[in-house]
Design a protein around this motif. Structure first.
Motif, short mmCIF file in Angstrom:
data_model
loop_
_atom_site.label_atom_id
_atom_site.label_comp_id
_atom_site.label_asym_id
_atom_site.label_seq_id
_atom_site.Cartn_x
_atom_site.Cartn_y
_atom_site.Cartn_z
N THR A 20 5.85 9.75 -0.18
CA THR A 20 5.23 8.48 0.21
C THR A 20 6.29 7.40 0.44
O THR A 20 7.43 7.51 0.00
N ASN A 21 5.84 6.34 1.09
CA ASN A 21 6.71 5.17 1.26
C ASN A 21 7.17 4.64 -0.09
O ASN A 21 8.31 4.21 -0.25
N THR A 22 6.27 4.69 -1.08
CA THR A 22 6.62 4.18 -2.41
C THR A 22 7.74 4.99 -3.05
O THR A 22 8.63 4.43 -3.68
N CYS A 58 9.02 13.30 10.71
CA CYS A 58 8.78 12.00 10.08
C CYS A 58 10.05 11.16 10.00
O CYS A 58 10.01 10.06 9.44
N GLU A 92 0.83 -1.19 0.00
CA GLU A 92 0.00 0.00 0.00
C GLU A 92 0.88 1.26 0.00
O GLU A 92 1.94 1.27 0.59
N THR A 93 0.41 2.30 -0.66
CA THR A 93 1.13 3.57 -0.66
C THR A 93 0.51 4.51 0.36
O THR A 93 -0.70 4.66 0.42
N TYR A 94 1.35 5.08 1.18
CA TYR A 94 0.86 6.04 2.16
C TYR A 94 1.90 7.14 2.35
O TYR A 94 3.09 6.95 2.04
N GLN A 95 1.45 8.28 2.82
CA GLN A 95 2.35 9.42 2.98
C GLN A 95 3.17 9.29 4.25
O GLN A 95 2.62 9.04 5.32
N ARG A 138 5.49 15.95 1.22
CA ARG A 138 4.54 15.08 0.52
C ARG A 138 5.23 13.88 -0.14
O ARG A 138 5.12 13.64 -1.35
N ASP A 173 10.09 7.34 11.00
CA ASP A 173 9.28 6.53 10.08
C ASP A 173 9.97 6.40 8.73
O ASP A 173 9.97 5.33 8.12
N GLU A 232 4.70 14.69 5.59
CA GLU A 232 3.68 15.70 5.29
C GLU A 232 4.31 16.94 4.66
O GLU A 232 3.78 17.50 3.71
#
Ligand code: FES
Length: 62
Positions: free
Chosen positions: A14-16, A45, A3-6, A12, A48, A9
């Motif tokens: 994403t993990n991808t 961030c 799944e792609t998620y931010q 902007r 993460d 912030e």
């Protein structure tokens, strides 16, 4: 591909995008930052982002 998620912030990112940078040869977090600008704003961030980076490195780079 998961799944792609931010992650970041501020920038902007994403993990991808982090995973793609690693796949493209970014083998340090500095290089991932140079490509994606992840964690270059507030810095909130970063833990993460580093986790995603390390997981991707383990998966895609030896
Ligand atoms: S959320 Fe990534 S630098 Fe602020």
């Amino acid at each position: 591909m998961g799944e792609t998620y931010q992650i970041c912030e501020c920038r902007r990112v994403t993990n991808t995008q982090i995973e793609e940078a690693v796949k493209g040869g970014a083998d340090t977090f500095d290089k991932v930052q140079a490509i994606t600008h992840v964690s270059t704003g507030c810095g909130g961030c970063v833990m993460d982002a580093i986790k995603v980076f390390k997981d991707a490195r383990a998966k895609y780079l030896v």
